[in-house]
Design a protein around this motif. Structure first.
Motif, PDB file in Angstrom:
ATOM      1  N   ARG A   1     -31.937 -39.970  18.111  1.00 17.19           N
ATOM      2  CA  ARG A   1     -30.763 -40.776  17.774  1.00 17.19           C
ATOM      3  C   ARG A   1     -29.454 -40.038  18.050  1.00 17.19           C
ATOM      4  NH1 ARG A   1     -34.565 -43.732  14.307  1.00 17.19           N
ATOM      5  NH2 ARG A   1     -33.879 -45.915  14.259  1.00 17.19           N
ATOM      6  N   ASN A   2     -29.485 -38.705  17.974  1.00 22.42           N
ATOM      7  CA  ASN A   2     -28.261 -37.945  18.273  1.00 22.42           C
ATOM      8  C   ASN A   2     -27.986 -37.887  19.760  1.00 22.42           C
ATOM      9  OD1 ASN A   2     -28.033 -37.419  15.587  1.00 22.42           O
ATOM     10  ND2 ASN A   2     -28.973 -35.392  15.712  1.00 22.42           N
ATOM     11  N   ASN A   3     -29.011 -38.144  20.562  1.00 21.70           N
ATOM     12  CA  ASN A   3     -28.864 -37.988  22.009  1.00 21.70           C
ATOM     13  C   ASN A   3     -28.931 -39.315  22.737  1.00 21.70           C
ATOM     14  OD1 ASN A   3     -28.863 -35.020  22.730  1.00 21.70           O
ATOM     15  ND2 ASN A   3     -30.519 -35.139  21.238  1.00 21.70           N
ATOM     16  N   LEU A   4     -28.701 -40.365  22.007  1.00 25.97           N
ATOM     17  CA  LEU A   4     -28.929 -41.709  22.555  1.00 25.97           C
ATOM     18  C   LEU A   4     -28.085 -41.990  23.801  1.00 25.97           C
ATOM     19  CD1 LEU A   4     -30.981 -43.646  21.546  1.00 25.97           C
ATOM     20  CD2 LEU A   4     -29.292 -44.649  20.034  1.00 25.97           C
TER      21      LEU A   4
ATOM     22  N   ALA B   1     -17.839 -56.949  20.796  1.00 25.12           N
ATOM     23  CA  ALA B   1     -16.584 -56.253  20.474  1.00 25.12           C
ATOM     24  C   ALA B   1     -16.585 -54.867  21.109  1.00 25.12           C
ATOM     25  CB  ALA B   1     -16.422 -56.155  18.962  1.00 25.12           C
ATOM     26  N   ALA B   2     -17.715 -54.163  21.016  1.00 29.88           N
ATOM     27  CA  ALA B   2     -17.801 -52.826  21.608  1.00 29.88           C
ATOM     28  C   ALA B   2     -17.655 -52.913  23.122  1.00 29.88           C
ATOM     29  CB  ALA B   2     -19.135 -52.174  21.242  1.00 29.88           C
TER      30      ALA B   2
ATOM     31  N   GLY C   1     -24.810 -51.064  23.344  1.00 28.49           N
ATOM     32  CA  GLY C   1     -24.559 -51.930  22.194  1.00 28.49           C
ATOM     33  C   GLY C   1     -25.854 -52.538  21.685  1.00 28.49           C
ATOM     34  N   VAL C   2     -26.669 -53.033  22.605  1.00 27.90           N
ATOM     35  CA  VAL C   2     -27.942 -53.627  22.202  1.00 27.90           C
ATOM     36  C   VAL C   2     -28.815 -52.580  21.528  1.00 27.90           C
ATOM     37  CG1 VAL C   2     -30.090 -54.603  23.094  1.00 27.90           C
ATOM     38  CG2 VAL C   2     -27.913 -55.418  23.974  1.00 27.90           C
ATOM     39  N   ILE C   3     -28.861 -51.392  22.119  1.00 25.26           N
ATOM     40  CA  ILE C   3     -29.747 -50.350  21.611  1.00 25.26           C
ATOM     41  C   ILE C   3     -29.312 -49.861  20.229  1.00 25.26           C
ATOM     42  CG2 ILE C   3     -30.409 -47.935  22.026  1.00 25.26           C
ATOM     43  CD1 ILE C   3     -30.534 -48.693  25.005  1.00 25.26           C
ATOM     44  N   LYS C   4     -28.009 -49.832  20.000  1.00 25.80           N
ATOM     45  CA  LYS C   4     -27.535 -49.335  18.715  1.00 25.80           C
ATOM     46  C   LYS C   4     -27.435 -50.441  17.664  1.00 25.80           C
ATOM     47  CE  LYS C   4     -25.018 -45.422  20.551  1.00 25.80           C
ATOM     48  NZ  LYS C   4     -23.720 -44.868  20.911  1.00 25.80           N
ATOM     49  N   SER C   5     -27.762 -51.650  18.042  1.00 30.34           N
ATOM     50  CA  SER C   5     -27.607 -52.751  17.095  1.00 30.34           C
ATOM     51  C   SER C   5     -28.680 -52.678  16.020  1.00 30.34           C
ATOM     52  CB  SER C   5     -27.712 -54.093  17.825  1.00 30.34           C
ATOM     53  OG  SER C   5     -29.051 -54.314  18.225  1.00 30.34           O
ATOM     54  N   SER C   6     -28.390 -53.358  14.910  1.00 33.32           N
ATOM     55  CA  SER C   6     -29.327 -53.321  13.797  1.00 33.32           C
ATOM     56  C   SER C   6     -30.694 -53.923  14.150  1.00 33.32           C
ATOM     57  CB  SER C   6     -28.661 -54.007  12.601  1.00 33.32           C
ATOM     58  OG  SER C   6     -29.580 -54.693  11.845  1.00 33.32           O
TER      59      SER C   6
END
Lengths: 861, 428
Positions: free
Chosen positions: A557-560, A831-832, A846-851
Motif C-alpha cells: 500500500r505504501n508503494n501503490l 474529483a481526483a 483513483g479506482v485502485i485507491k477507492s473504498s
C-alpha cells in the motif's frame, strides 16, 4: 455540490418529500397508482431502487409531462431515497462485496503464460464465459459447469507435459484422409472412393491445422497425376507449412498405379497449417504471367490425392546456425528465403560453412510485389512474399561450425518500367541446421519452470515455490505436507513431481480469486488479496514476484503509485487494451460482424483486422502516454496502415505497418469516428443511427436508453420505397410521440454520424441525396457533423463521459456491478481525476485507491 | 497464403466413415434399443402463416411420416409479466425450463431444464450424461437483451436454476470429447494412466475445497458448490470411461478457418449428435442453433439483412417473405439431420424411430414477440411410444405438458415440470 445538497437535505429531511410530492404524486400518490406504484404508501426497497433509476435516467416523469425536476432536484430526490433505504453516508460508503470468482479464459491463459512460461492458450478450447454488465469477469455470473472441470484437468495435463518433458517427444504417425481434410473452395468433391482432385486454376489444396512438437517430420502423400497433353511435364505437388513452401514433388505416377511421395520437413513447435496444393509455378518469367487475377503459370495437369501422412518428430536434432558437430555425420542446412528480382539473372544465395561456400541456389521464391497499374489481382494475399525453404544435405566433421547464407549478386535496374524488377534483393528469414544422426533432444523447460527445478531433487522445496506462485499467497507447511502425499518417490523426479503440480493447477486456490470472510465487518482487504486484484485488473494475470513480494512484506500500500506506474508500462498491460477496451468499446464483437458483400465489396478480413488494431493502438497510446481520458472522444490523431488509410482517404501511407497520423483536415475525431465503432453499430446492409446513438449513450455517456416496448415497428429497408435519406425516413417515423420520447435521445447522435457509411467510410451523399449531419441533443447543444459532436462530448458532456468511463472501469476492476452506494467512490475518483487533468493513470489510481477496491464488506456465513 | 477453404464434413453420401472400424459393437444383437431425446432451438420465431408442409416445412415432406407438426403450445412464462422488455432472453430461458427468469444482468435464476432433469435420472447409463451444442460462441462485449444476463440467450440447458450447461461450439472438440481423445494419438495405456492420475488429483482438490468452504460467506459458498458438483461429475465420468471404453475413431475433424460456413457448422453438429446417439455415448442432446435476438445475415440463402432485423417484419410482404426464406433454410438443415438419423439401422427400425426430437423456437410471431402457438415439430417414434405423421392441434397448452410426456417416455417421470398443468398424450 451534491454533498452540500445532501447535508441540507439531512438537516431538513422533511423538506425533500415535497419534491416527490410536487413531481410524482400526480400519478403516484394521493390515491393515484400509475403502474401499481404509489410513492406515499408502503414501498419496498426494490421499488425505491426503480424510482432512483427512473428519476436519474430521466425516464420519469415522462417526457411529455411539462413539470420536470431540475438536474439538482433529481439528485436531491435520489440522494434522499438512498439515505432512506441504504443509510447512505457519502463520508463512509459501503465498499460492497465481490463474490469469489474463477479465472476467466483470458485470465487463465495469461496466468499460465506467466506461471509456466508457455504461451499456448489452453483456454481457447474452454466454453465461453458468461458476461454481465458488459464484462466477462463478473464473479456472480462466471459459472463452472462440469464441461469446464474436464477441460481444466486436460489442460493441466498438457501444460505440465509440455513444461517438463521427460523424454524426446515420441514419434507417431497420423494419416489424414484427403476427403476429411480442409478443401479448396471450388474443388470438386470426393468422387466416392476417397481420391480428391487438385487443379491449378484456383490452386486447390488439402490442409490440416494441427499442433506440433517442434522438429523434423516425414510427410508422405499418396497421389497420381492426370496430365493434360501427351508430352506434358509432370505436375508438381507443393507442400507448405503455414505460408512457407517446404518441399515439392514431381508427380509422375499414373492412376493405374498411384505413388507414395515422401520428404523430410521441419515444423516448429505450435499449431500450424500443413497443406499440399497444386500451386501455380512462380518465379522468374512466370511472375509476369497473370490470368484470372492470379500470378504465375498454371500447371495443366490435375493431381489426385488419397491421403496425407505425417510421421514424427523423427530422430534428429535441430540447431541454430552456430553449432557444434559432436561426431562426423550427415547434416541438413536450411534457409528460408525469398528474393526481389532485377536484370537477366536470378538472385543467388550461397550456403557457407565457416566462410567456405558449399552450394549455391537460384532463389526464385517471390518477395512482396506491387500490383501494376491496370492489374486486377484476385486477392492482395497473392502479392505477398512466398518464402521457400532451400535445403542442402552435407557431411560434416567434428568441431564448432558457423553456417551462413550470403547474397552474391546484387543488381539494380532503376529505369525498369515494372517497379517489381528494379532492385535485386535477397531476404533470408531463418537459418537452421539439423543433425540427422544425432538423437532427438528432450524439449527444454521454459524459464519459470527451469528456475523452479533448480531446487530438485527436493520435492518439498519445488512444490512450496510452485504452489506459492500459483495460489498467489504464502503456503502453509501443512498444505505442502498434503501436496507431498501425491508425490510418489519411486518414479523419476520429473515424472513424479507432475502429479502434485497438477493438483496445484486444479485447486480452488488456483482457479478462484477470493478473500476469506469476516462476518458483517468492513475492513481493508489483505495486501495479498490487493496484489491479486491489482494484477488481474491491469494485466488479467497473476501478480509477479515483485508485486507479491511487496504484499508479503506488508509494504504494497505504501508503494501503490510506483507499482501502478510500473504495471501500466509493462507489455502485460496489453491485456487492459484487449479486455477492457475490447469490452468497453465493444470492439471484441468486430469478429462477428458481416457487412453485405454486394453493398460493401471493399470490406475484407484485412480491413476488419486493421479496424480493430487502430482502436487498440489508440487506446494503448492514451494509456502509455498517460494522456487525458477526454482524448478518447476528441483526439485529433489516430493510427493507420495503408489499408485503413485508403479506407479513410488519408494520403501517403504505404505498407502494412501501423503508424500515427494526424486527423487535422479530416472529419474524424476520437473513438466515435473510428471505423471499428462505426461498423459495429451498423446493420449488415446499412447504417443504424439508432444503434450508434445507443452506443454513445451506453458506452460514452452512461445513460443507456430504456429497452424498446414490444411491437416496435421496424424501418422499411426497401430502396424502391425510399423517400429521401435514411434520416428523412426516420423523421417520418418519429412523428409518433410514443417513439419520439426515446428516439429524441438516440437519433440525433446517429444522424450526426451519417457521413460515415456502414463500414465507416466517409460519404457526402447517401445514394443521390446529400447528407444532413446536423443535430440537437435533448440537453440543448446543437452540432453539425461528427467532429462538432465529438467536441460537445469533450466539453459540455465531459463530466458525464468521465463518470461513465470511471464506472465501467470500476465494474471491470471489481468484478461486480455498481450499487447506489458506490456513487461516493465514483465522485471521489472523478474529483481526483479532475485535479490531474483527467490523466489516464489518475483514473486508474483513483479506482485502485477507492473504498470498493481496497475494502470489502463481510457477510453472514 | 490464406485462401478460401471450407470445412469438409464428416462423410458425404456414405454413412459416417470412422464407425467402420469400431472396436466393439455398441448394442448386442437382440437387445432393445434405448430411447433418445434431442431439442433443437432456432431463434427469432418464424413466419407463422407459412409454417406448413406446402411452404417453410416443404423440406420435411420426405419425412412427414416420421414427424408431427404441433400447434397451440405456449410458454406463458416467456411473456413480460411486468418485467418489461427482454423477450429474446426470456424465450430461450423458458424454452426448456418453463420458468420465468430473473431479470438481472448479473444474477441468473431460471429453472432446471427438461434435458438435465432427464440426465439426472438416466444420464448415468452413458459415458456423457448429456451433450450441449451450439453454433454461437457467445457475445464477447456489450450488454444483452434489455437488462438480462447474456447467459439466458447463449444457453438453453440448465443444470440448476443458476447453472447453465455451457454448450460446446467447436465440432473438433465435441468429437474429441465423444471419443475421450486426449492429446493426438494417445495410447489406451496412456489414457488409463491419465484417468488414474486425474482421479487422485480430484480427490485431493475436493479435500481442499471442503477446507476452503469453512472460511467463506454464504454467497461464496454457493459459488464453490459449482466446483464440488463439477468434480463429482467428472469423477463419475472417469469411472464410466473405465467400465465402458469409448469406440476408437478413424479419421479426424479439421478446424474452421477464416472462411466459415454456417451450413457446414450446423450439419457437423447434427452429424455429431447422430454419432453420439449411435455409439450410445449419450442419449440426451440439446442444440442451440443460434441465439435468440441474434442478427446473423443469411446471404447464402439470399437474405443479406440481419435475421433479427428481418424478424420485425411489420407485416411488410417483402420482410415476411425473407423471414420465411430463413426459416426454410433452417428446416433444410433439420431435414438433413432426420435423414442422417434414419440412415442408422437399429434392429428392425432406425435410430430416428427410437428417438424423440423436438425442433422449434421460443417465439412464434417475432414482430409481436409472441410466445403463444409456438412453431413446433416433433420427430421420431420414441421407441414406439409416439405416433407421428399428423398435425396435432393443441388448445393453448403449456409446452411443459409435452415435456412431462417426454420425460415419462425417457423413464424420468415427474408430477409436473415448470408451468405444466398435466401431460400431453396427444402425441401417443
Amino acid at each position: 455540490m451534491r454533498v452540500l445538497i445532501f447535508l441540507l437535505a439531512a438537516v431538513s429531511a422533511f423538506g425533500q418529500q415535497p419534491l416527490l410530492k410536487k413531481y410524482c404524486y400526480g400519478c403516484h400518490g394521493n390515491g393515484a397508482k400509475a403502474g401499481g406504484v404509489a410513492l406515499d404508501g408502503e414501498i419496498d426497497k426494490s421499488t425505491w431502487e426503480t424510482v432512483i433509476h427512473h428519476v436519474s435516467t430521466h425516464e420519469m416523469p415522462p417526457e411529455n409531462v411539462k413539470l420536470q425536476p431540475t438536474a439538482a432536484e433529481r439528485d436531491s430526490i435520489t440522494d434522499w431515497i438512498a439515505g432512506q433505504i441504504y443509510k447512505y453516508d457519502p463520508k463512509h460508503p459501503d465498499p460492497g462485496r465481490v463474490t469469489m470468482r474463477r479465472l476467466n479464459r483470458s485470465e487463465y491463459n495469461n496466468t499460465i503464460r506467466d506461471l509456466i512460461g508457455i504461451d499456448f492458450h489452453p483456454a481457447d478450447d474452454f466454453p465461453a464465459d458468461n458476461s454481465g454488465y458488459g464484462f466477462d469477469d463478473i464473479g456472480d455470473v462466471l459459472s463452472l459447469p462440469p464441461l469446464l472441470m474436464e477441460k481444466y484437468l486436460a489442460a493441466a495435463n498438457t501444460i505440465l507435459n509440455k513444461a517438463i518433458a521427460t523424454e524426446a517427444v515420441p514419434s507417431k504417425t497420423v494419416r489424414y484422409k484427403a476427403n476429411l481434410m480442409e478443401v479448396g473452395f471450388n474443388a470438386d468433391g470426393d468422387r466416392g472412393d476417397g481420391w480428391m482432385p487438385l487443379t491449378a486454376l484456383e490452386e486447390d489444396e488439402l490442409a490440416m491445422r494441427v499442433p506440433f512438437a517442434g522438429g523434423d517430420y516425414t510427410i508422405r502423400v499418396q497421389a497420381f497425376n492426370r496430365a493434360r497433353g501427351a508430352n506434358a511435364e509432370p505436375t508438381i505437388l507443393t507442400c507448405m507449412v503455414d505460408d512457407t513452401i517446404v518441399t515439392d514433388w514431381k508427380i509422375t505416377a499414373v492412376e493405374a498405379s498411384p505413388g507414395v511421395y515422401e520428404a523430410r520437413i521441419g515444423i516448429p513447435e505450435g499449431r500450424h497449417r500443413i497443406s499440399v496444393l497444386n500451386h501455380r509455378i512462380r518465379g522468374g518469367k512466370n511472375e509476369l504471367q497473370m490470368r484470372n487475377g492470379r500470378i504465375g503459370a498454371q500447371q495443366p495437369g490435375t493431381i489426385w490425392v488419397k491421403w496425407v501422412e505425417l510421421e514424427g518428430p523423427v530422430k534428429g536434432a535441430t540447431k541454430s546456425p552456430n553449432f557444434t558437430v559432436p561426431k562426423e555425420g550427415d547434416y541438413l542446412l536450411r534457409a528460408t528465403a525469398y528474393a526481389q528480382q532485377a536484370g537477366p539473372d536470378p538472385a543467388k544465395m550461397e550456403f557457407r560453412i565457416d566462410g567456405t561456400a558449399v552450394t549455391s541456389f537460384d532463389v526464385l521464391a517471390p518477395a512482396d510485389m506491387k500490383a501494376l497499374p491496370g492489374q486486377q489481382v484476385f486477392s492482395t494475399e497473392l502479392l505477398k512474399a512466398q518464402p521457400r525453404v532451400y535445403e542442402l544435405k552435407t557431411h560434416l566433421t567434428p568441431g564448432e561450425k558457423h553456417f551462413t547464407a550470403e547474397f552474391t549478386n546484387p543488381f539494380s535496374d532503376p529505369a525498369n518500367t515494372n517497379p517489381n524488377l528494379r532492385v535485386r534483393q535477397l531476404h533470408v528469414d531463418h537459418l537452421e541446421v539439423v543433425g540427422i544422426d544425432e538423437p532427438s533432444p528432450i524439449p527444454a523447460m521454459p524459464e519459470p519452470v527451469r528456475r523452479l527445478m533448480t531446487k530438485k531433487p527436493n520435492a518439498r522445496a519445488v512444490l512450496a515455490d510452485f504452489a506459492h506462485r500459483a495460489w498467489r499467497r504464502p503456503v502453509t507447511s501443512a498444505e505442502i505436507d498434503q501436496l507431498m502425499t501425491l508425490y510418489k518417490a519411486d518414479a523419476p523426479f520429473e515424472t513424479a513431481i507432475k502429479q502434485p503440480m497438477k493438483a496445484v493447477l486444479v485447486s480452488p486456490y488456483f482457479l478462484f480469486r477470493g478473500e476469506p470472510n469476516r462476518p458483517d465487518a468492513i475492513q481493508p482487504i489483505s495486501d495479498i488479496a490487493l496484489a491479486s486484484r491489482l494484477s488481474y485488473f491491469l494485466w488479467s494475470s497473476m501478480p509477479d514476484d515483485e508485486l507479491l513480494g511487496l504484499a508479503e512484506k506488508g509494504t504494497l500500500r505504501n508503494n501503490l503509485d510506483a507499482q501502478v506506474k510500473r504495471m501500466l508500462a509493462s507489455p502485460k498491460a496489453q491485456a487492459l487494451v484487449e479486455n477492457f477496451a475490447g469490452q468497453w468499446l465493444e470492439i471484441r464483437n468486430l469478429k462477428f460482424i458481416a457487412p453485405d458483400k454486394t453493398l460493401y465489396p471493399d470490406f475484407d478480413e484485412s480491413l476488419r483486422e486493421a479496424m480493430r488494431k487502430e482502436t487498440e493502438m489508440f487506446f494503448s497510446s492514451i494509456m502509455l502516454e498517460d494522456r487525458s481520458v477526454v482524448d478518447f472522444v476528441n483526439a485529433d490523431y489516430t493510427f493507420v496502415n495503408e489499408r485503413l488509410a485508403k479506407h479513410y482517404g488519408i494520403p501517403d501511407v504505404t505498407g502494412p505497418e501501423f503508424r500515427k497520423v494526424s486527423l487535422e483536415g479530416t472529419p474524424r475525431r476520437g473513438v466515435l469516428t473510428q471505423a471499428s465503432v462505426l461498423t459495429l453499430t451498423s446493420n449488415p446492409t446499412r447504417t443504424s443511427p439508432v444503434k450508434r446513438g445507443k452506443w454513445v449513450l451506453e458506452d460514452l455517456l452512461g445513460t443507456p436508453p430504456p429497452p424498446p416496448p414490444p411491437d416496435v415497428p421496424a424501418l422499411k429497408d426497401d430502396p424502391k420505397h425510399a423517400t429521401g435519406t435514411l434520416r428523412q425516413q426516420m423523421e417520418q417515423h418519429r412523428a409518433n410521440p410514443v417513439c419520439a420520447s426515446c428516439h429524441a435521445r438516440m437519433d440525433p447522435i446517429g444522424f450526426g454520424l451519417e457521413n460515415f457509411d456502414g463500414i465507416g467510410a466517409y460519404r457526402s451523399k447517401e445514394g443521390t441525396f446529400p447528407i444532413d449531419a446536423s443535430g440537437k441533443l435533448t440537453s440543448g447543444e446543437s452540432f453539425q457533423g461528427a467532429s462538432e459532436l465529438s467536441n460537445i462530448l469533450a466539453t459540455s458532456k465531459r463530466d458525464q463521459f468521465v463518470r461513465c468511463l470511471t464506472e465501467k472501469m470500476m465494474i471491470y476492476a471489481l468484478g461486480r456491478g455498481l450499487e447506489y452506494y458506490d456513487r461516493a467512490a465514483t465522485d471521489q475518483i472523478m474529483a481526483a481525476a479532475a485535479r490531474n487533468n483527467y490523466k489516464f493513470s489518475s483514473l486508474v489510481l483513483g479506482v485502485i485507491k477507492s473504498s470498493p477496491f481496497e475494502q470489502r464488506h463481510g457477510e453472514t456465513e | 497464403m490464406h485462401r478460401r477453404t471450407l470445412l469438409r464434413g464428416l462423410g458425404t453420401a456414405v454413412a459416417l466413415p470412422f464407425l467402420e472400424s469400431m472396436a466393439r459393437p455398441v448394442f448386442a444383437a437382440g437387445k432393445t434399443y434405448p430411447k433418445r431425446m434431442a431439442f433443437v432451438y432456432t431463434p427469432n420465431g418464424a413466419n407463422m402463416a407459412k409454417w406448413t408442409l406446402d411452404d417453410t416445412l416443404a423440406p420435411l415432406v420426405p419425412h412427414q411420416k416420421d414427424l408431427s407438426i404441433i400447434s397451440g403450445l405456449n410458454h406463458k412464462n416467456a411473456f413480460g409479466l411486468a418485467d418489461g422488455g427482454g423477450d429474446h432472453a426470456r424465450a430461450s430461458a423458458t424454452y426448456l425450463t418453463g420458468v420465468h427468469p430473473k431479470k438481472s444482468a448479473s444474477e441468473i435464476h431460471t429453472g432446471i431444464s427438461v434435458d438435465q432433469l432427464a440426465a439426472n435420472k438416466i444420464g448415468d447409463k452413458t459415458r456423457l450424461p448429456s451433450l450441449e451444442l451450439s453454433c454461437d460462441r457467445g457475445q464477447e462485449a456489450g450488454s444483452c437483451d434489455s437488462g438480462y444476463s447474456c447467459a439466458y440467450q447463449f444457453n438453453i440447458s440448465w443444470r440448476s436454476p443458476s447453472q447453465p450447461m455451457n454448450p460446446e461450439i467447436e465440432p473438433k472438440l465435441v468429437f474429441e470429447r465423444l471419443f475421450a481423445a486426449g492429446s493426438d494419438g494417445e495410447s489406451q495405456e496412456a489414457r488409463e494412466r491419465r484417468a488414474e492420475s486425474d482421479q487422485s488429483v480430484l480427490d485431493f482438490v475436493l479435500g481442499q475445497a471442503k477446507t476452503l468452504e469453512t472460511k467463506l460467506g454464504a454467497t461464496d459458498k454457493r459459488k464453490l458448490d459449482e466446483y464440488f458438483t463439477a468434480i463429482r461429475d467428472v469423477e463419475r465420468r472417469i469411472k464410466m470411461n473405465g467400465t465402458m471404453p469409448p469406440p476408437v475413431p478413424d479419421g479426424a475433424v479439421g478446424d474452421f478457418n477464416a472462411d466459415y460456413s454456417f451450413e457446414r457448422h450446423m450439419r457437423l453438429m447434427f452429424d455429431l449428435i447422430t454419432l453420439s446417439f449411435q455409439t450410445d455415448t449419450t442419449r440426451i442432446a440439446t442444440f442451440l442453433v443460434s441465439h435468440d435476438g441474434g442478427n446473423r445475415p443469411y446471404p447464402f440463402a439470399g437474405v443479406p439483412q440481419g435475421h433479427h432485423h428481418i424478424s420485425h417484419h411489420r407485416n411488410q410482404p417483402e420482410s415476411l417473405a425473407k423471414l420465411a426464406t430463413i426459416d426454410k433454410w433452417h428446416v433444410t438443415q433439420f431435414a438433413y439431420f432426420l435423414e442422417k438419423m434414419k440412415s442408422v439401422q437399429e434392429g428392425e427400425g432406425t435410430l430416428l424411430d427410437n428417438s424423440m426430437i423436438l425442433y422449434g423456437a421460443g417465439i412464434s410471431d417475432p414482430d409481436a414477440h409472441s410466445h403463444d402457438n409456438l412453431p413446433t415439430v416433433l420427430a421420431g417414434r420414441g421407441g414406439g411410444s409416439i405416433t407421428p405423421g399428423r398435425q396435432i392441434k393443441a388448445d393453448s397448452v403449456p409446452m411443459t405438458n409435452l415435456f412431462v410426456s417426454l420425460l415419462d417416455r425417457m423413464e424420468a417421470p415427474v408430477e409436473s415440470f415448470g408451468d405444466s398443468t398435466g401431460k400431453f398424450e396427444a402425441i401417443a
